[in-house]
Design a protein around this motif. Structure first.
Motif, PDB file in Angstrom:
ATOM      1  N   ALA A  11       0.824  -1.208   0.000  1.00  8.74           N
ATOM      2  CA  ALA A  11       0.000   0.000   0.000  1.00  8.74           C
ATOM      3  C   ALA A  11       0.861   1.262   0.000  1.00  8.74           C
ATOM      4  CB  ALA A  11      -0.927   0.002   1.211  1.00  8.74           C
ATOM      5  N   ALA A  12       0.572   2.135  -0.960  1.00 10.93           N
ATOM      6  CA  ALA A  12       1.256   3.410  -1.118  1.00 10.93           C
ATOM      7  C   ALA A  12       0.274   4.356  -1.796  1.00 10.93           C
ATOM      8  CB  ALA A  12       2.522   3.232  -1.956  1.00 10.93           C
ATOM      9  N   PRO A  13       0.523   5.658  -1.747  1.00 16.49           N
ATOM     10  CA  PRO A  13      -0.413   6.601  -2.366  1.00 16.49           C
ATOM     11  C   PRO A  13      -0.724   6.246  -3.819  1.00 16.49           C
ATOM     12  CG  PRO A  13       1.172   7.789  -1.030  1.00 16.49           C
ATOM     13  CD  PRO A  13       1.615   6.349  -1.031  1.00 16.49           C
ATOM     14  N   SER A  55      -2.630  -4.840  -1.733  1.00  8.10           N
ATOM     15  CA  SER A  55      -2.854  -4.736  -0.291  1.00  8.10           C
ATOM     16  C   SER A  55      -3.902  -5.774   0.090  1.00  8.10           C
ATOM     17  CB  SER A  55      -3.321  -3.331   0.106  1.00  8.10           C
ATOM     18  OG  SER A  55      -3.378  -3.207   1.525  1.00  8.10           O
ATOM     19  N   LEU A 111      -7.986   1.568   4.052  1.00  9.23           N
ATOM     20  CA  LEU A 111      -6.984   2.231   3.219  1.00  9.23           C
ATOM     21  C   LEU A 111      -7.455   3.624   2.805  1.00  9.23           C
ATOM     22  CD1 LEU A 111      -6.005  -0.777   0.916  1.00  9.23           C
ATOM     23  CD2 LEU A 111      -4.580   0.237   2.711  1.00  9.23           C
ATOM     24  N   TYR A 170      -4.691   6.703   1.568  1.00  7.12           N
ATOM     25  CA  TYR A 170      -3.888   6.144   0.478  1.00  7.12           C
ATOM     26  C   TYR A 170      -4.437   6.524  -0.899  1.00  7.12           C
ATOM     27  CZ  TYR A 170      -1.003   3.334   3.595  1.00  7.12           C
ATOM     28  OH  TYR A 170      -0.111   2.937   4.556  1.00  7.12           O
TER      29      TYR A 170
END
Length: 202
Positions: free
Chosen positions: A41-43, A169, A73, A78
């Protein structure tokens, strides 16, 4: 005196072949488990929650876990948007899977403007094809895929095939908790891995 050499014989080659097949299957299984255990998980532009069974207006336990993780999330910042996927599960269904997910999210405080749905998909590939269409329409480029851990390897492989720039994710908890259900799910994913492999090579 010449020494007579004996070949492996039928049983010897069969045993070697079985060992190769077993090693291959163990390797693929380990890869499926490894991919599912990573949280990337990342932007991103959007969170895509893959569909699962729904019972009329209520998500199945498996689907609820995916929805809850997607909302987690979203709340963590995110991505500003959610895409819920999944069509109508059967004849007479009042709501598609994605509509069930949207209703669930609305009840948990997610504004309707932050959600997109599609209501025609019936498979993982179709989930992602329809999600890609929504992403292209909205000018989105990156996505976080939410599904169960053992399902994630196949989902990411399909994303690469479809040209979706995606991160994984997996749900931190899964309803496939018992050895029996996890083993069945893993066997199912092994089947789909090899089916897709042979189809792409055809």
């Amino acid at each position: 005196m010449a020494v007579k050499r004996h070949g492996l014989g039928g049983w010897g080659w069969t045993w070697r072949l079985l060992c190769v097949v077993l090693t291959w299957l163990l390797g693929v299984s380990a890869w499926i488990i490894w991919v599912g255990d990573r949280d990337q998980a990342a932007p991103a532009d959007v969170i895509i929650v893959l569909g699962a069974a729904a019972y009329d207006a209520k998500p199945s336990p498996v689907f609820e876990e995916r929805i809850r993780h997607g909302l987690s999330l979203y709340r963590a910042g995110y991505a500003p948007k959610l895409i819920f996927t999944g069509g109508f599960g059967g004849t007479g269904a009042r709501f598609s899977e994605s509509q069930v997910a949207r209703r669930y999210a609305l009840r948990h405080g997610v504004p309707e403007k932050d959600m997109l749905i599609e209501t025609v998909s019936r498979t993982t590939r179709q989930n992602l094809v329809e999600a890609r269409t929504l992403m292209q329409r909205e000018g989105m480029h990156t996505a976080i895929i939410v599904s169960d851990p053992l399902h994630m390897a196949r989902a990411l492989r399909l994303c690469r095939e479809l040209g979706i720039d995606a991160l994984a994710s997996s749900t931190p908890s899964t309803r496939f908790r018992s050895f029996h259900t996890r083993w069945r799910f893993l066997l199912q994913e092994l089947y789909f891995f090899h089916r897709d492999l042979f189809l792409s090579a055809a």
